[in-house]
Design a protein around this motif. Structure first.
Motif, short mmCIF file in Angstrom:
data_model
loop_
_atom_site.label_atom_id
_atom_site.label_comp_id
_atom_site.label_asym_id
_atom_site.label_seq_id
_atom_site.Cartn_x
_atom_site.Cartn_y
_atom_site.Cartn_z
N PRO A 308 -19.01 -32.72 -53.52
CA PRO A 308 -18.63 -33.37 -54.89
C PRO A 308 -17.40 -34.54 -54.39
O PRO A 308 -16.63 -34.16 -53.47
N PHE A 328 -24.11 -34.62 -58.02
CA PHE A 328 -25.02 -33.46 -58.64
C PHE A 328 -25.44 -33.68 -59.79
O PHE A 328 -24.60 -33.41 -61.00
N ILE A 332 -29.78 -34.20 -55.98
CA ILE A 332 -28.56 -34.32 -55.31
C ILE A 332 -28.73 -35.69 -54.53
O ILE A 332 -29.71 -35.97 -53.69
N CYS A 353 -19.66 -26.82 -52.19
CA CYS A 353 -20.02 -26.64 -53.67
C CYS A 353 -18.69 -26.35 -54.51
O CYS A 353 -18.02 -25.17 -54.28
N ASP A 354 -18.50 -26.92 -55.56
CA ASP A 354 -17.58 -26.50 -56.75
C ASP A 354 -17.90 -25.36 -57.53
O ASP A 354 -17.19 -24.49 -57.93
N THR A 355 -19.20 -25.10 -57.54
CA THR A 355 -19.73 -24.00 -58.57
C THR A 355 -20.73 -23.40 -57.94
O THR A 355 -21.71 -23.82 -57.00
N GLN A 358 -24.28 -25.49 -58.18
CA GLN A 358 -24.27 -26.43 -57.30
C GLN A 358 -24.92 -25.92 -56.01
O GLN A 358 -25.80 -26.43 -55.35
N GLN A 361 -28.55 -25.15 -56.10
CA GLN A 361 -29.36 -26.28 -56.23
C GLN A 361 -29.35 -26.93 -54.77
O GLN A 361 -30.60 -27.33 -54.37
N VAL A 362 -28.37 -26.81 -54.09
CA VAL A 362 -28.58 -27.10 -52.65
C VAL A 362 -29.40 -26.33 -51.71
O VAL A 362 -30.28 -26.91 -51.08
#
Length: 391
Positions: A308, A328, A332, A353-355, A358, A361-362
């Motif tokens: 991000p 995101f 993506i 990823c921050d979370t 995320q 999702q990746v």
């Protein structure tokens, strides 16, 4: 502030320039807000310089000055889209209002220069982008916020403005040593807002292009802040620094006082500044956290990846690692902001990823990562293949 002070001398030599203390002596939060958005502060400096060039033409029209004006405005527009909301649209609105009022086209050369600048800025950004340059900072596609979000935006607006001016009195003891300083700042802020409303409603003031543009700038940018998806937290009110400056200039221009009143205003400005100066806090032991994410990327030999925007910006700076910013959302996607198109087609081998959401999702899109680590509150996903993310 030097440019604003110079503008005061041009707009109203005998005006109440002490109003500039509103933005010349920021509180602790104001200092942080001014330091966060380097690109926006640079844009605001460009706007004030453009105003000085406009007023220079009122004394003697010179083609060279218009050329400098267009060149400066093109550079500002190409580097920060906020100029459109803080200068281009307000000035166009001011010219339209004056033209309707006087029933003839007002300041046609200025109008032509604005339109030419917008077209040249677009051409410059297109040429640079297609020749391998960075996507320079700008505002991404704006959208109206949902109905439920507007209430939150208003809350952020009120809280952020109060924090900026040191007037946030909530949750403090109602006493001179508790909320006393904040209430003093609040009184000054309310006085300033009342002054702007009084100027806008005045029947005796004949507004010129600057007056109209300043009022339109304040209204447009506050309105965009309230009804857009831009606000995140109190620090988002950094987008309103230019309206603060324009408010101070309007007040300085149209506050007519005798000599005694100006002296009293100077004393009040000095008191305001005294109560605004934040206590210096220096934590040497917290200035360098050694960039744990970047150190881990270096240890693993990772050179190209995705993250991000803010995580990409922070962790790509200390050591030579290329982290392409991504968005995101439902999908993506590349986030074209201080990035290059070939970063996404050449790809990378990791996602920062921050979370956990995320990270999930990746992996749902690119498959399970060969390596998963938690580093400084981030989730680092590493593959043994190259991942690409074309538009």
């Amino acid at each position: 502030m030097l440019l604003a002070f110079r503008l005061c001398g041009v707009l109203a030599p005998a005006g109440a320039w002490f109003w500039l203390v509103l933005v010349a002596a920021p509180t602790a939060f104001g200092v942080q807000v001014l330091l966060i958005p380097c690109i926006h502060i640079g844009a605001y400096i460009g706007v004030l310089a453009c105003w000085l060039l406009i007023f220079a033409q009122k004394k003697q029209e010179r083609l060279a000055v218009w050329g400098v004006f267009v060149g400066l405005l093109v550079l500002c527009l190409a580097s920060d889209d906020i100029i459109k909301y803080g200068f281009i649209l307000p000035v166009l609105g001011a010219l339209a209002a004056l033209s309707v009022q006087k029933r003839r086209l007002e300041q046609g050369r200025l109008l032509l220069c604005l339109l030419v600048s917008v077209m040249l800025a677009h051409a410059l950004k297109t040429v640079l982008t297609h020749n391998g340059a960075f996507h320079v900072p700008g505002l991404w596609t704006m959208a109206f916020a949902g109905q439920g979000r507007i209430g939150y935006n208003l809350s952020v607006l009120v809280s952020g403005v109060l924090h900026f001016f040191g007037a946030y009195f909530f949750e403090k003891e109602f006493s001179l040593h508790g909320a006393g300083s904040e209430l003093f700042h609040l009184a000054v802020l309310l006085l300033a807002l009342w002054g702007v409303v009084r100027i806008a409603r005045s029947k005796t003031i004949l507004p010129d292009v600057f007056d109209y543009a300043a009022l339109f700038c304040i209204g447009l940018m506050v309105g965009a802040f309230t009804f857009s998806q831009l606000p995140i937290d109190d620090a988002s009110t950094r987008y309103l620094v230019l309206p603060y400056v324009m408010m101070a200039l309007l007040l300085a221009r149209h506050t007519v006082l005798p000599a005694g009143g100006r002296m009293l205003g100077l004393v009040g400005a000095a008191a305001y500044a005294l109560f605004s100066v934040p206590a210096p806090v220096v934590h040497f032991w917290q200035t360098n956290r050694n960039f744990p994410v970047n150190m881990e990327l270096a240890r693993l030999g990772l050179r190209q990846g995705f993250a991000p925007y803010w995580s990409a910006a922070v962790n790509a700076l200390p050591n030579p690692v290329r982290i392409a910013p991504v968005d995101f959302s439902a999908e993506i996607r590349p986030f074209h902001f201080l990035s290059k198109r070939d970063w996404y087609t050449q790809g990378g081998t990791f996602f920062l990823c921050d979370t956990p959401a995320q990270a999930a999702q990746v992996q749902a899109r690119f498959g399970a990562a060969q390596r998963v680590e938690l580093v400084d509150g981030h989730v680092l996903l590493v593959w043994d293949k190259t991942l690409t993310l074309p538009d």
